[in-house]
Design a protein around this motif. Structure first.
Motif, short mmCIF file in Angstrom:
data_model
loop_
_atom_site.label_atom_id
_atom_site.label_comp_id
_atom_site.label_asym_id
_atom_site.label_seq_id
_atom_site.Cartn_x
_atom_site.Cartn_y
_atom_site.Cartn_z
N TYR B 33 0.83 -1.20 0.00
CA TYR B 33 0.00 0.00 0.00
C TYR B 33 0.87 1.26 0.00
O TYR B 33 1.99 1.25 0.52
N TYR B 35 0.23 5.22 1.32
CA TYR B 35 -0.62 6.18 2.01
C TYR B 35 0.06 7.55 2.01
O TYR B 35 1.28 7.65 1.92
N GLN B 37 -0.05 11.14 4.55
CA GLN B 37 -0.52 11.66 5.85
C GLN B 37 -0.32 13.16 5.87
O GLN B 37 0.80 13.65 5.70
N MET B 41 -5.38 15.22 9.37
CA MET B 41 -6.12 14.20 8.63
C MET B 41 -5.51 12.83 8.92
O MET B 41 -4.32 12.72 9.22
N GLY B 42 -6.33 11.83 8.82
CA GLY B 42 -5.83 10.47 8.96
C GLY B 42 -5.05 10.06 7.72
O GLY B 42 -5.09 10.73 6.69
N LEU B 43 -4.35 8.97 7.83
CA LEU B 43 -3.68 8.43 6.64
C LEU B 43 -4.72 8.11 5.58
O LEU B 43 -5.79 7.56 5.88
N LEU B 45 -5.37 6.32 1.76
CA LEU B 45 -4.82 5.34 0.83
C LEU B 45 -4.76 5.92 -0.58
O LEU B 45 -5.77 6.41 -1.11
N TYR B 48 -3.11 0.64 -3.83
CA TYR B 48 -2.71 -0.59 -3.19
C TYR B 48 -2.52 -1.67 -4.24
O TYR B 48 -2.98 -1.55 -5.39
N PHE B 90 3.74 7.06 3.31
CA PHE B 90 4.07 5.80 3.95
C PHE B 90 3.74 4.64 3.03
O PHE B 90 2.63 4.54 2.52
N SER B 94 1.05 -6.05 4.04
CA SER B 94 0.34 -6.98 4.92
C SER B 94 0.40 -8.37 4.31
O SER B 94 0.50 -8.52 3.09
N HIS B 97 -5.08 -10.10 2.62
CA HIS B 97 -6.01 -8.99 2.46
C HIS B 97 -6.56 -8.50 3.79
O HIS B 97 -7.08 -7.41 3.88
N GLY B 99 -7.17 -6.90 7.30
CA GLY B 99 -6.66 -5.63 7.83
C GLY B 99 -6.06 -5.76 9.20
O GLY B 99 -5.74 -4.76 9.82
N ILE B 102 -0.82 -4.82 9.52
CA ILE B 102 -0.24 -4.02 8.45
C ILE B 102 1.01 -3.34 9.00
O ILE B 102 1.00 -2.82 10.10
N PHE B 104 4.22 -0.65 8.41
CA PHE B 104 4.56 0.56 7.68
C PHE B 104 6.07 0.74 7.56
O PHE B 104 6.84 0.33 8.44
N GLY B 105 6.47 1.38 6.47
CA GLY B 105 7.83 1.88 6.36
C GLY B 105 7.98 3.14 7.19
O GLY B 105 7.01 3.63 7.78
#
Lengths: 111, 113
Positions: B33, B35, B37, B41-43, B45, B48, B90, B94, B97, B99, B102, B104-105
């Motif tokens: 994925y 994302y 940020q 605000m939230g991350l 997408l 993907y 980011f 995962s 599929h 959730g 997951i 992150f880098g």
């Protein structure tokens, strides 16, 4: 209305305090719920999943109220190292691409 | 444990320039994925990839392209950067599929001037 809403804070609490964060979500069909922790200028990391029955991991307790569509995170005996931003994350389906992230609640634990 | 590695960590671009953010994971994950940020605000997408050879748009795909080069690598390209693309990016992966897990880098800070 945002799909996932959190109080942005900041919450400034003394060491040893108990602090609680709430998060509300709008999609009643949401299936799974999480709290992530994000340190300043770092990546988010999974703190804990949130189960319907509530769950505890050491000083952290997460609860889910499906009827009211909110999630909570309680931190007891706060440590300086708990200072971070806490992200509420909701999965509206069964795959990671359906994750919705809240904008986060900033916590600073003061000595 | 490298996990998810993304480069570069910081980049300043001029409006109209192009660049590619690189991402690689060594966990043998199927799904990857991208994302972004932004403050307050939230991350969100961008794109993907459920598996090697497949990519799909996320919530905010406009202005971006992606390539799932192989199972390990998933790159994000800005063809003509705009100031609105100033953000922290980011990459994540995962195992499947679901959730539930997951990773992150460390993030890439991009400024477009």
């Amino acid at each position: 209305r945002k799909e996932v809403e959190q109080d942005p804070g900041p919450f400034n609490v003394p060491e040893g305090a108990t602090v609680a964060f709430n998060c509300t979500y709008s999609n009643s069909a949401s299936q799974s719920f999480f709290w992530y922790r994000q340190d300043c200028r770092k990546e988010p990391k999974l703190l804990m999943s949130v189960y319907s029955s509530g769950n505890e991991d050491g000083r952290f307790t997460a609860q889910l109220n499906r009827a009211s569509q909110y999630i909570s995170l309680l931190i007891r005996d706060s440590k300086l190292s708990d200072s971070a931003t806490y992200l509420c994350v909701v999965n509206s389906g069964g795959s990671a691409r359906q994750l919705t992230f809240g904008s986060g609640t900033q916590l600073t634990v003061l000595p | 444990n490298a996990g998810v590695t993304q480069t570069p960590k910081f980049q300043v671009l001029k409006t109209g320039q192009s660049m590619t953010l690189q991402c690689a994971q060594d966990m043998n994950h199927n799904s990857m994925y991208w994302y972004r940020q932004d403050p307050g605000m939230g991350l969100r997408l961008i794109y993907y990839s459920a598996s090697e050879g497949t990519t799909d748009k996320g919530e905010v795909p406009n202005g971006y392209n992606v390539s799932r080069l192989n199972k390990r690598e998933f790159s994000l390209r800005l063809e003509s950067a705009a100031p609105s693309q100033t953000s922290v990016y980011f990459c994540a992966s995962s195992p499947g599929h679901s959730g539930n897990t997951i990773y992150f880098g460390e993030g890439s800070w991009l400024t477009v001037v």
